[in-house]
Motif scaffolding. Structure first.
Motif, PDB file in Angstrom:
ATOM      1  N   PHE A 153       0.835  -1.190   0.000  1.00 31.51           N
ATOM      2  CA  PHE A 153       0.000   0.000   0.000  1.00 31.51           C
ATOM      3  C   PHE A 153       0.876   1.249   0.000  1.00 31.51           C
ATOM      4  N   VAL A 154       0.379   2.287  -0.647  1.00 27.44           N
ATOM      5  CA  VAL A 154       1.082   3.567  -0.656  1.00 27.44           C
ATOM      6  C   VAL A 154       0.037   4.677  -0.601  1.00 27.44           C
ATOM      7  N   GLN A 155       0.395   5.782   0.045  1.00 28.32           N
ATOM      8  CA  GLN A 155      -0.520   6.904   0.174  1.00 28.32           C
ATOM      9  C   GLN A 155      -0.982   7.409  -1.183  1.00 28.32           C
ATOM     10  N   ASN A 156      -2.235   7.807  -1.245  1.00 28.43           N
ATOM     11  CA  ASN A 156      -2.751   8.539  -2.397  1.00 28.43           C
ATOM     12  C   ASN A 156      -2.368   9.993  -2.159  1.00 28.43           C
ATOM     13  N   SER A 170       4.295  -0.148   1.566  1.00 32.77           N
ATOM     14  CA  SER A 170       4.480  -1.083   2.673  1.00 32.77           C
ATOM     15  C   SER A 170       3.384  -2.134   2.664  1.00 32.77           C
ATOM     16  N   THR A 171       3.740  -3.337   3.094  1.00 31.19           N
ATOM     17  CA  THR A 171       2.749  -4.389   3.271  1.00 31.19           C
ATOM     18  C   THR A 171       2.144  -4.278   4.667  1.00 31.19           C
ATOM     19  N   VAL A 172       1.039  -4.966   4.875  1.00 30.07           N
ATOM     20  CA  VAL A 172       0.432  -5.016   6.204  1.00 30.07           C
ATOM     21  C   VAL A 172       1.449  -5.540   7.216  1.00 30.07           C
ATOM     22  N   ASP A 173       2.181  -6.604   6.862  1.00 28.51           N
ATOM     23  CA  ASP A 173       3.155  -7.179   7.795  1.00 28.51           C
ATOM     24  C   ASP A 173       4.252  -6.183   8.156  1.00 28.51           C
ATOM     25  N   GLU A 174       4.691  -5.360   7.199  1.00 29.63           N
ATOM     26  CA  GLU A 174       5.710  -4.353   7.487  1.00 29.63           C
ATOM     27  C   GLU A 174       5.168  -3.279   8.422  1.00 29.63           C
ATOM     28  N   THR A 233      -5.130  -4.779   8.907  1.00 28.85           N
ATOM     29  CA  THR A 233      -5.708  -5.290   7.665  1.00 28.85           C
ATOM     30  C   THR A 233      -7.073  -4.652   7.410  1.00 28.85           C
ATOM     31  N   THR A 234      -7.914  -4.590   8.442  1.00 33.65           N
ATOM     32  CA  THR A 234      -9.230  -3.968   8.316  1.00 33.65           C
ATOM     33  C   THR A 234      -9.092  -2.490   7.973  1.00 33.65           C
ATOM     34  N   PHE A 235      -8.206  -1.787   8.674  1.00 37.36           N
ATOM     35  CA  PHE A 235      -8.007  -0.358   8.453  1.00 37.36           C
ATOM     36  C   PHE A 235      -7.504  -0.082   7.039  1.00 37.36           C
ATOM     37  N   MET A 236      -6.545  -0.881   6.561  1.00 36.69           N
ATOM     38  CA  MET A 236      -6.015  -0.672   5.214  1.00 36.69           C
ATOM     39  C   MET A 236      -7.103  -0.949   4.170  1.00 36.69           C
ATOM     40  N   GLY A 237      -7.950  -1.933   4.420  1.00 40.42           N
ATOM     41  CA  GLY A 237      -9.063  -2.203   3.518  1.00 40.42           C
ATOM     42  C   GLY A 237     -10.022  -1.021   3.448  1.00 40.42           C
ATOM     43  N   GLN A 238     -10.286  -0.408   4.597  1.00 42.62           N
ATOM     44  CA  GLN A 238     -11.156   0.768   4.628  1.00 42.62           C
ATOM     45  C   GLN A 238     -10.492   1.942   3.913  1.00 42.62           C
ATOM     46  N   MET A 239      -9.194   2.145   4.149  1.00 47.50           N
ATOM     47  CA  MET A 239      -8.490   3.243   3.486  1.00 47.50           C
ATOM     48  C   MET A 239      -8.445   3.022   1.976  1.00 47.50           C
ATOM     49  N   LEU A 240      -8.279   1.773   1.560  1.00 44.04           N
ATOM     50  CA  LEU A 240      -8.273   1.454   0.133  1.00 44.04           C
ATOM     51  C   LEU A 240      -9.642   1.737  -0.485  1.00 44.04           C
ATOM     52  N   SER A 241     -10.708   1.323   0.209  1.00 42.57           N
ATOM     53  CA  SER A 241     -12.054   1.530  -0.338  1.00 42.57           C
ATOM     54  C   SER A 241     -12.412   3.017  -0.399  1.00 42.57           C
ATOM     55  N   LEU A 249      -7.893   6.450   0.020  1.00 40.62           N
ATOM     56  CA  LEU A 249      -6.818   7.134   0.738  1.00 40.62           C
ATOM     57  C   LEU A 249      -5.453   6.515   0.452  1.00 40.62           C
ATOM     58  N   VAL A 250      -5.444   5.224   0.140  1.00 41.34           N
ATOM     59  CA  VAL A 250      -4.216   4.530  -0.260  1.00 41.34           C
ATOM     60  C   VAL A 250      -4.486   3.805  -1.568  1.00 41.34           C
ATOM     61  N   ASP A 251      -3.414   3.515  -2.255  1.00 43.22           N
ATOM     62  CA  ASP A 251      -3.474   2.768  -3.508  1.00 43.22           C
ATOM     63  C   ASP A 251      -2.622   1.511  -3.360  1.00 43.22           C
ATOM     64  N   ILE A 252      -2.864   0.544  -4.244  1.00 43.87           N
ATOM     65  CA  ILE A 252      -2.000  -0.620  -4.340  1.00 43.87           C
ATOM     66  C   ILE A 252      -0.794  -0.203  -5.174  1.00 43.87           C
ATOM     67  N   ASP A 253       0.408  -0.468  -4.651  1.00 42.51           N
ATOM     68  CA  ASP A 253       1.645  -0.106  -5.354  1.00 42.51           C
ATOM     69  C   ASP A 253       2.039  -1.248  -6.266  1.00 42.51           C
TER      70      ASP A 253
END
Length: 102
Positions: free
Chosen positions: A12-15, A55-59, A80-88, A91-95
């Protein structure tokens, strides 16, 4: 709700279309195009900061475990839940470039 399957394998990376600022220890953001406002809170803001570089969730979880007293299992589930919400929310993009290792 976003499907969480496989999210922990993504980078994930910031939009960069959002203006982010610290306000009383919490991260607040504004989408200048839509006028939509977000308050990520303290830990959400820290996750936002960590996603400045792909960064990955694990990182992200590894860094948070160094900084906060939380179990790895709970931390990973919540990140994982938070990143899914940010993606939807966009706010973040898949790098996609981060998946290639040359």
């Amino acid at each position: 709700m976003t499907n969480m399957t496989g999210l922990d394998q993504q980078r994930f990376v910031q939009n960069k279309n959002y203006i982010a600022s610290d306000m009383n220890g919490e991260k607040v953001m504004l989408d200048v195009q839509s006028g939509k406002y977000y308050n990520l809170g303290t830990i959400g803001g820290r996750i936002w900061d960590l996603s400045a570089q792909a960064s990955t969730v694990d990182e992200i979880v590894a860094r948070l475990l160094e900084e906060y007293e939380v179990s790895q299992e709970v931390c990973k589930q919540q990140v994982t839940t938070f990143m899914g919400q940010m993606l939807s929310e966009g706010l973040v993009d898949i790098d996609d470039q981060g998946t290639s290792s040359r």
